[in-house]
Design an enzyme around this catalytic site. Structure first.
Site, PDB file in Angstrom:
ATOM      1  N   SER A   6       0.792  -1.227   0.000  1.00 52.32           N
ATOM      2  CA  SER A   6       0.000   0.000   0.000  1.00 52.32           C
ATOM      3  C   SER A   6       0.823   1.275   0.000  1.00 52.32           C
ATOM      4  CB  SER A   6      -0.936   0.012   1.215  1.00 52.32           C
ATOM      5  OG  SER A   6      -1.831  -1.075   1.129  1.00 52.32           O
ATOM      6  N   THR A   7       1.991   1.253   0.632  1.00 49.65           N
ATOM      7  CA  THR A   7       2.775   2.481   0.764  1.00 49.65           C
ATOM      8  C   THR A   7       4.201   2.280   0.291  1.00 49.65           C
ATOM      9  OG1 THR A   7       3.534   1.977   3.007  1.00 49.65           O
ATOM     10  CG2 THR A   7       1.424   3.139   2.814  1.00 49.65           C
TER      11      THR A   7
END
Length: 189
Positions: free
Chosen positions: A9-10
């Site tokens: 996600s990041t």
């Protein structure tokens, strides 16, 4: 071809563990992405879905790497199935190339459908309760009943065109057309 999909996600997260697992799982090609699993606009996911063919197998480390939403997961699974490809999740031991794996995905689909039906029932019940209390959820009408009648009268009498009425009342011409269509279907106005 065995195709892998890895997602984090990041930027702070790493796909190394996923890539190792996918490599051990026999993936010949891996699509890697940094994007939220709740988003549908993931270019690598769509590129992978566009490139899979009959007989291919899509492999992920865990189901949540493919999508966070059950609805989106099932949609992706339908696209994989429509391409004639299989699906395998290494962690959950789901493999749609086997009868047991196909059954498992069908059960997931049944639960998702059940969940959608429950949500639909709750929504309808909530709307019915609100209507009983005299509240009507949604957007407020742009025109009052009196304004609607005034529009009908001025357009029918020929004093104003629909376009002129739209300018006078500050609404789009299609709103006026809808008011006039409703007047035709409702003979008491």
């Amino acid at each position: 071809m065995i195709t892998g999909y890895a997602r984090v996600s990041t930027d702070e997260q790493a796909t190394a563990a996923q890539l190792d697992a996918l490599s051990s799982g026999g993936c010949e090609r891996v699509f890697e992405e940094r994007a939220s699993g709740g988003r549908w606009d993931r270019p690598e996911l769509h590129r992978m879905l566009d490139q899979i063919r009959q007989g291919d197998v899509v492999v992920v480390w865990k189901l949540d790497r493919l999508s966070r939403s059950l609805k989106d997961l099932l949609s992706i699974m339908e696209k994989i199935d429509a391409a004639g490809a299989g699906f395998r999740s290494l962690t959950e031991a789901i493999d749609t190339t086997t009868p047991a794996g196909r059954m498992m995905m069908q059960m997931v689909g049944v639960f998702a459908e059940f969940e959608r039906e429950i949500i639909r029932e709750r929504t309808h019940a909530g709307l019915a309760r609100a209507r009983k209390k005299g509240r009507y959820p949604g957007r407020k009408p742009k025109l009052s009943d009196d304004q609607r009648q005034e529009i009908r009268d001025m357009v029918r009498s020929g004093k104003r065109t629909e376009a002129e009425a739209a300018r006078i009342f500050g609404v789009h011409r299609s709103t006026i057309s809808r008011v006039m269509r409703e007047a035709l279907s409702d003979p008491i106005t």
